[in-house]
Design a protein around this motif. Structure first.
Motif, PDB file in Angstrom:
ATOM      1  N   ASP A  28       0.815  -1.184   0.046  1.00  0.00           N
ATOM      2  CA  ASP A  28       0.040  -0.033  -0.119  1.00  0.00           C
ATOM      3  C   ASP A  28       0.834   1.059   0.074  1.00  0.00           C
ATOM      4  O   ASP A  28       0.743   2.046  -0.948  1.00  0.00           O
ATOM      5  CB  ASP A  28      -1.028  -0.210   1.163  1.00  0.00           C
ATOM      6  N   GLU A  29       1.793   1.328   0.824  1.00  0.00           N
ATOM      7  CA  GLU A  29       2.400   2.618   0.995  1.00  0.00           C
ATOM      8  C   GLU A  29       3.492   2.661  -0.186  1.00  0.00           C
ATOM      9  O   GLU A  29       3.251   3.920  -0.854  1.00  0.00           O
ATOM     10  CB  GLU A  29       3.454   2.288   2.167  1.00  0.00           C
ATOM     11  N   HIS A  30       4.029   1.623  -0.646  1.00  0.00           N
ATOM     12  CA  HIS A  30       4.765   1.491  -2.115  1.00  0.00           C
ATOM     13  C   HIS A  30       3.810   2.259  -2.899  1.00  0.00           C
ATOM     14  O   HIS A  30       4.307   3.118  -3.876  1.00  0.00           O
ATOM     15  CB  HIS A  30       5.318   0.247  -2.424  1.00  0.00           C
ATOM     16  N   GLN A  33       3.126   6.127  -2.780  1.00  0.00           N
ATOM     17  CA  GLN A  33       4.524   6.607  -2.984  1.00  0.00           C
ATOM     18  C   GLN A  33       4.811   6.461  -4.784  1.00  0.00           C
ATOM     19  O   GLN A  33       5.097   7.638  -5.219  1.00  0.00           O
ATOM     20  CB  GLN A  33       5.732   5.925  -2.647  1.00  0.00           C
ATOM     21  N   ARG A  34       4.686   5.535  -5.135  1.00  0.00           N
ATOM     22  CA  ARG A  34       5.034   5.354  -6.639  1.00  0.00           C
ATOM     23  C   ARG A  34       4.179   6.050  -7.322  1.00  0.00           C
ATOM     24  O   ARG A  34       4.530   6.797  -8.440  1.00  0.00           O
ATOM     25  CB  ARG A  34       4.715   3.930  -7.128  1.00  0.00           C
ATOM     26  N   ARG A  35       2.843   6.180  -7.033  1.00  0.00           N
ATOM     27  CA  ARG A  35       2.080   7.042  -7.852  1.00  0.00           C
ATOM     28  C   ARG A  35       2.470   8.458  -7.733  1.00  0.00           C
ATOM     29  O   ARG A  35       2.390   9.242  -8.894  1.00  0.00           O
ATOM     30  CB  ARG A  35       0.361   6.886  -7.426  1.00  0.00           C
ATOM     31  N   ALA A  36       2.730   8.936  -6.604  1.00  0.00           N
ATOM     32  CA  ALA A  36       3.079  10.235  -6.672  1.00  0.00           C
ATOM     33  C   ALA A  36       4.286  10.649  -7.346  1.00  0.00           C
ATOM     34  O   ALA A  36       4.530  11.630  -7.956  1.00  0.00           O
ATOM     35  CB  ALA A  36       3.282  10.709  -4.989  1.00  0.00           C
TER      36      ALA A  36
END
Lengths: 254, 254
Positions: A28-30, A33-36
């Motif tokens: 989830d966090e990844h 982050q990746r999307r951002a």
DNA sequence: CCACAGTACCTGATACCGTCAGTCTCGTGA
DNA sequence: TCACGAGACTGACGGTATCAGGTACTGTGG
């Protein structure tokens, strides 16, 4: 592919919350982050290569390939609205600082215009990318970005307002017009900035603020006289349509 | 490919005037006719199939094939500006009738808004086709159409004006903003027309006219009070920039 | 308690498809 | 001979599919 039940329809493709499986949650966090990071890369790519960058170039700027981009964004318009949202978010934070000091709606509006023009000036490419409608429908999802900005503008006015629908509509409408005004002057300024007699950004900000709140006072006293003398009665049903709006389209009949 | 000497850059692809050959001159009338017919067909096609019609469909609507279209128009943007010019011409004639009766600038502006909104209402597809920028540059040739409309708006004001560059610029700038305002409200209206509390086109026309000339008077007396009290001194150098325009882009550094 | 198989998800490359803007070729008619 | 006109062609791009990895979590048996 999107086996999820809900019709998301925004940029985000089905995050699927119903599995508390650690193997899924781990990412989830990844993911966020990746999307951002992808949004950031998209902004960089647009800034560099203009508002017509290909998805491939965006992916390359992000150091990956199209597959990844399409895993995180539905399609190009989806990416576009994501970038737009990011820009709006930044404007919002910039505005929060400004409006803390702004008491009157006028100061709020002024700050809004200033932030808007600053963005336009600083990265026209990103501005156009975010502004230009990419959807083929072009009717319902008009300007996600511009709508958001209009809401930003309307907020200080509607905040004082009772939730009565009548006046809310008025405020929204006026805000749309105001954004349009700022947009129009901003884009004019962008391509006439170098002309002699062109105002600086701050002059432009002040002028637009005044014009929006009080009409074209100051740049032409003669016409302004006539205008203001007639502008007094703002009754909505003034005179019936006297203009002979001539049939503007001659291409229908199936 | 354009072997012609002049940088035409508008829709017309180098008609090659340097041959006064009778064998060539014979076609002149046919050419202008054909060109007009193609513009007409393009409008019909856009009206029917939306602003994203393919050139092939446009050609088909004209009863011919792409080659012909490309013989008469440089490219798709070229066709677009031609259609835009045609629409502007129609607006112009419609406006001439109206402004004959209009004495004050206010009436002129009102007529302008009315014509604009009538067009938007009558054929949104054509409106979007003409309005949306198609060029990849997106900077210099911003909105050929909207610029033309802005000129139409600015004319009654600049007509009274001395040709002093300072005030001309002001008028042009204001006109750009005004067109933007009309555009913004028009597009908002297009997608909120059915909501309760939404105005009719005529109400909208009156309201926008008033708002443009006198600010948001009438829809909110409380905020308007503050606004107008501050709006009196239109000196261009009011206060230095107090807003902390926060860095809005983080994507440059090569 | 630990190793191991199986699982869920991500990565990134490459190939592929359909569509569409724009060009080229060639036949036709005055 | 000249312009016309149809249609095949090219190249780019949006978007999809496939594939061979990689890594951390889950469960089960020893």
């Amino acid at each position: 592919m999107p086996a999820g039940p809900g019709p998301a329809a925004d940029g985000t493709p089905e995050v699927d919350l119903r599995t508390p499986d650690g193997r899924s949650a781990r990412w989830d966090e990844h993911r966020t982050q990746r999307r951002a990071a992808l949004v950031h890369a998209a902004r960089k790519a647009v800034h560099r290569h203009g508002p017509d960058v290909s998805m491939e170039e965006i992916a390359a700027t992000a150091g990956t390939s199209k597959s990844i981009v399409y895993r995180y964004f539905q399609d190009k318009p989806g990416l576009q609205v994501a970038v737009g949202a990011a820009v709006v978010a930044q404007m919002h934070t910039a505005l929060d600082e400004a409006s803390r000091a702004a008491e009157t709606p006028r100061e709020g509006l002024r700050a809004m215009i200033d932030v808007y023009l600053a963005m336009v000036e600083h990265s026209p490419h990103v501005y156009y990318f975010v502004t230009r409608p990419l959807s083929e429908d072009a009717e319902a999802p008009l300007g996600h970005f511009l709508d958001a900005v209009a809401n930003l503008i309307a907020r200080p006015f509607t905040a004082v307002l009772t939730a009565g629908s009548r006046e809310r509509v008025q405020a929204d409408l006026w805000a749309s017009g105001a954004v349009g005004f700022i947009r129009g002057t901003g884009e004019w300024w962008l391509s006439h900035r170098e002309d002699d007699g062109a105002p600086t950004r701050l002059e432009l900000t002040d002028r637009v603020t005044t014009w929006l709140l009080a009409g074209p006072v100051g740049f032409l006293t003669r016409t302004r006289q006539e205008a203001s003398s007639h502008a007094e009665p703002p009754s909505t049903t003034e005179t019936p349509c006297t203009t002979p709006t001539a049939h503007l389209n001659d291409e229908e009949q199936s």
